[in-house]
Scaffold this motif. Sequence first.
Motif, PDB file in Angstrom:
ATOM      1  N   THR A  78      -8.411  36.130 -53.526  1.00 56.83           N
ATOM      2  CA  THR A  78      -8.589  34.699 -53.272  1.00 56.83           C
ATOM      3  C   THR A  78      -9.607  34.106 -54.237  1.00 56.83           C
ATOM      4  N   PHE A  79     -10.675  34.852 -54.497  1.00 58.82           N
ATOM      5  CA  PHE A  79     -11.686  34.376 -55.444  1.00 58.82           C
ATOM      6  C   PHE A  79     -11.069  34.132 -56.814  1.00 58.82           C
ATOM      7  N   LYS A  80     -10.245  35.062 -57.267  1.00 64.85           N
ATOM      8  CA  LYS A  80      -9.620  34.899 -58.577  1.00 64.85           C
ATOM      9  C   LYS A  80      -8.659  33.721 -58.589  1.00 64.85           C
TER      10      LYS A  80
ATOM     11  N   ASP B 206     -23.815  44.637 -55.635  1.00 62.35           N
ATOM     12  CA  ASP B 206     -22.363  44.852 -55.577  1.00 62.35           C
ATOM     13  C   ASP B 206     -21.646  43.600 -56.080  1.00 62.35           C
ATOM     14  N   PHE B 207     -21.313  43.608 -57.362  1.00 61.67           N
ATOM     15  CA  PHE B 207     -20.605  42.492 -57.979  1.00 61.67           C
ATOM     16  C   PHE B 207     -19.103  42.764 -58.080  1.00 61.67           C
TER      17      PHE B 207
ATOM     18  N   GLU C  77     -16.322  41.607 -60.746  1.00 68.61           N
ATOM     19  CA  GLU C  77     -16.044  42.572 -61.805  1.00 68.61           C
ATOM     20  C   GLU C  77     -14.622  43.117 -61.770  1.00 68.61           C
ATOM     21  N   LYS C  78     -13.889  42.880 -60.697  1.00 67.24           N
ATOM     22  CA  LYS C  78     -12.472  43.259 -60.669  1.00 67.24           C
ATOM     23  C   LYS C  78     -11.652  42.408 -61.631  1.00 67.24           C
ATOM     24  N   HIS C  79     -12.227  41.302 -62.072  1.00 67.17           N
ATOM     25  CA  HIS C  79     -11.504  40.374 -62.933  1.00 67.17           C
ATOM     26  C   HIS C  79     -12.135  40.244 -64.317  1.00 67.17           C
TER      27      HIS C  79
ATOM     28  N   ASN D  87     -24.777  37.601 -63.406  1.00 66.90           N
ATOM     29  CA  ASN D  87     -23.759  38.467 -63.985  1.00 66.90           C
ATOM     30  C   ASN D  87     -22.824  37.621 -64.841  1.00 66.90           C
ATOM     31  N   PHE D  88     -22.956  37.776 -66.167  1.00 64.42           N
ATOM     32  CA  PHE D  88     -22.081  37.077 -67.107  1.00 64.42           C
ATOM     33  C   PHE D  88     -20.897  37.989 -67.408  1.00 64.42           C
ATOM     34  N   GLY D  89     -19.703  37.564 -66.995  1.00 61.04           N
ATOM     35  CA  GLY D  89     -18.529  38.413 -67.129  1.00 61.04           C
ATOM     36  C   GLY D  89     -17.541  37.907 -68.152  1.00 61.04           C
TER      37      GLY D  89
END
Length: 280
Positions: A24-26, A122-123, A127-129, A242-244
């Motif tokens: 949902t976040f993505k 716990d990011f 971080e899954k994306h 957290n810069f992804g």
Amino acid sequence: MNIVSEIVKQSQPIEEVTSIDSTTFKKNYFNKKRPVIIKGHAKDWGATKKWGLDFFLKLKDDKDILLLSDNFIQDDNRYKSDSFKAYIQRLKDTEKNNTPVKDYLTTLDVFKYYPHLKNDVDFSLFEKHTKTNDVSAWIGPANTISGFHADTANNLYAQIKGEKMFIIASTKYNKYMYPSKKHIYGAVASEVDINKFSYEEHPKIKEVEFHSVILQPGDVLFVPQNWWHYVQALTPSISISNFGYTKFEIYSLKLKERIIQSLHKRGYYKANNCFCCEKK
């Protein structure tokens, strides 16, 4: 003229959720570049429960660090050197002696210095994306300011201790935010200083629709890439940013930024017209 209170009063709230899964976040925020507050998402992290000045002083090793003061973005200040524990001790001393400290610790590569602290956050939602992540810690007293700027990476920002205020604005207001021509690695700075503001110099700011929030310990804010944001610590504060970067962005964006930074350091790109080099 200071117009911070005026902007906050006129600003809109940022969308808020109390829980969210990574899919949902993505779909709703990461892909659409929409900001969101995830209330209490980090409240059970080890960092939120354990980290503090005494905790940092008990860490095994000391490290060399760089500090800033005042509003780094618009005041055009420069870094100063210190050691991590000496600075933390200074912050602790202010609690006893009520002596002011203006310096603050910014973009500390905390997990490079203290790898075991990775277990305290716990990011995974973020971080899954992303393919690669630059995680930094921010530690400092009340009233520290990061003036308006827009980071080129998506940012998941976790408030660990204390309170911080964010004022943000969409990329659709870019031309009203008066982007600076000065080089800043991984971001674009605004010329607008809302603590020392002049409507005569920057009249278009009236056209911007701002959003604001005060983050409490455990709150997490998603700041989409290229969104303008102003950050002010309301109390002594510890935060993690957290810069992804996605796999595509590693080559299309991050590599390009590194090349530009390398050229800048060699004097081939905006030499002495930046926020990083010593003034001459």
